[in-house]
Design an enzyme around this catalytic site. Sequence first.
Site, PDB file in Angstrom:
ATOM      1  N   PRO A 238     -60.740 -48.559 -32.673  1.00  0.00           N
ATOM      2  CG  PRO A 238     -59.201 -46.802 -32.648  1.00  0.00           C
ATOM      3  CD  PRO A 238     -60.251 -47.466 -31.848  1.00  0.00           C
TER       4      PRO A 238
ATOM      5  CE  LYS B  43     -53.960 -51.651 -34.911  1.00  0.00           C
ATOM      6  NZ  LYS B  43     -53.043 -51.744 -33.762  1.00  0.00           N
TER       7      LYS B  43
ATOM      8  NE  ARG C  90     -43.967 -45.610 -41.685  1.00  0.00           N
ATOM      9  CZ  ARG C  90     -44.507 -44.494 -42.185  1.00  0.00           C
ATOM     10  NH1 ARG C  90     -43.893 -43.833 -43.128  1.00  0.00           N
ATOM     11  NH2 ARG C  90     -45.671 -44.046 -41.752  1.00  0.00           N
TER      12      ARG C  90
ATOM     13  CG  ASN D 274     -54.424 -55.205 -26.086  1.00  0.00           C
ATOM     14  OD1 ASN D 274     -53.988 -56.354 -26.030  1.00  0.00           O
ATOM     15  ND2 ASN D 274     -54.330 -54.367 -25.075  1.00  0.00           N
TER      16      ASN D 274
ATOM     17  NE  ARG E  59     -51.448 -51.087 -25.741  1.00  0.00           N
ATOM     18  CZ  ARG E  59     -52.002 -51.068 -26.954  1.00  0.00           C
ATOM     19  NH1 ARG E  59     -51.276 -50.902 -28.022  1.00  0.00           N
ATOM     20  NH2 ARG E  59     -53.300 -51.181 -27.085  1.00  0.00           N
TER      21      ARG E  59
END
Length: 277
Positions: free
Chosen positions: A2, A51, A129, A170, A263
């Site tokens: 995703p 997302k 947001r 990512n 990450r």
Amino acid sequence: MPEGHTLHRLARLHSEYFAGGPVRVSSPQGRFADHVVVDGRHFDHATAVGKHLFHHYEGGLAVHVHLGLYGFFDTHLVPPGEEPPAPVGQVRMRVGAAAGDGPVYYVDLRGPTRCEVIAEAEVVDVRDRLGPDPLDPDADPGRAWARITRSARPIGALLMDQKVLAGVGNVYRAEVLFRHGIDPFRAGSRVTEGEFRAIWDDLVQLMEVGVETGAIHTIRPEHDHGDVPRRGADRPRNYVYQRDGWQCRVCRDEIVLQTLEARTLFWCPTCQPERPR
DNA sequence: TGAGTATGTTCAG
DNA sequence: TGAACCTACTCAT
């Protein structure tokens, strides 16, 4: 898998499957008790922002889905007159078109971070947001640029901050920085407006390909040497993501894995030098 | 069979 | 900053 392209693709498909008629909504797992609020309602359409996925229903209600790290949808196409397959595993939400003359689509949602019924006003809150989404034709990249150019945070972190840019994860982060030869650790304030515009335009194109194909493809044909992906046959074909320890497709130096704001980051220090070339 | 890993977000401290 | 959430897959044993 995703990132934003996945959610936009799902929104498109779910609109095709369900828009314009009533749907049956259930929660085989039992953890989505609010399904009763929308069960049997007219499904208006589905949208995605970054997302986040929304199923919009008549009466100003929406189901808000965020897949998180693990979530995904299974789709079943059931011939006329047949029962859908029994849910396998932990199905949080099942949506099926109400019975008609033709085959009926069912989608099963597993492992989401979020699955809830909200009011349309709250959909606006979620949207507000988020930063501009490269997959939104009306998005204003200037909003992202305004935040980036006054930030001391690394550009590699800013690109993944959903308040700055919505939908980039990512893989796209790593790949787009490689494609533009930008050091992920360079401060946002030291990225030029021209570089940012090039990144934005590239993201728009790469993510549109992602929506069309359902997969992330970032490698240019001249750099595709036919080597095997790092793990699994369906790993994305790309320049740096999960290619740590391998030779860079362009300079043959080693792809490096580092941690950036908790990450994993993949990059090529040679092709993405500290000082812009 | 079990450990480790993963494209993400939120919350506690 | 680290833990928790939660599921499927890969790889080592």
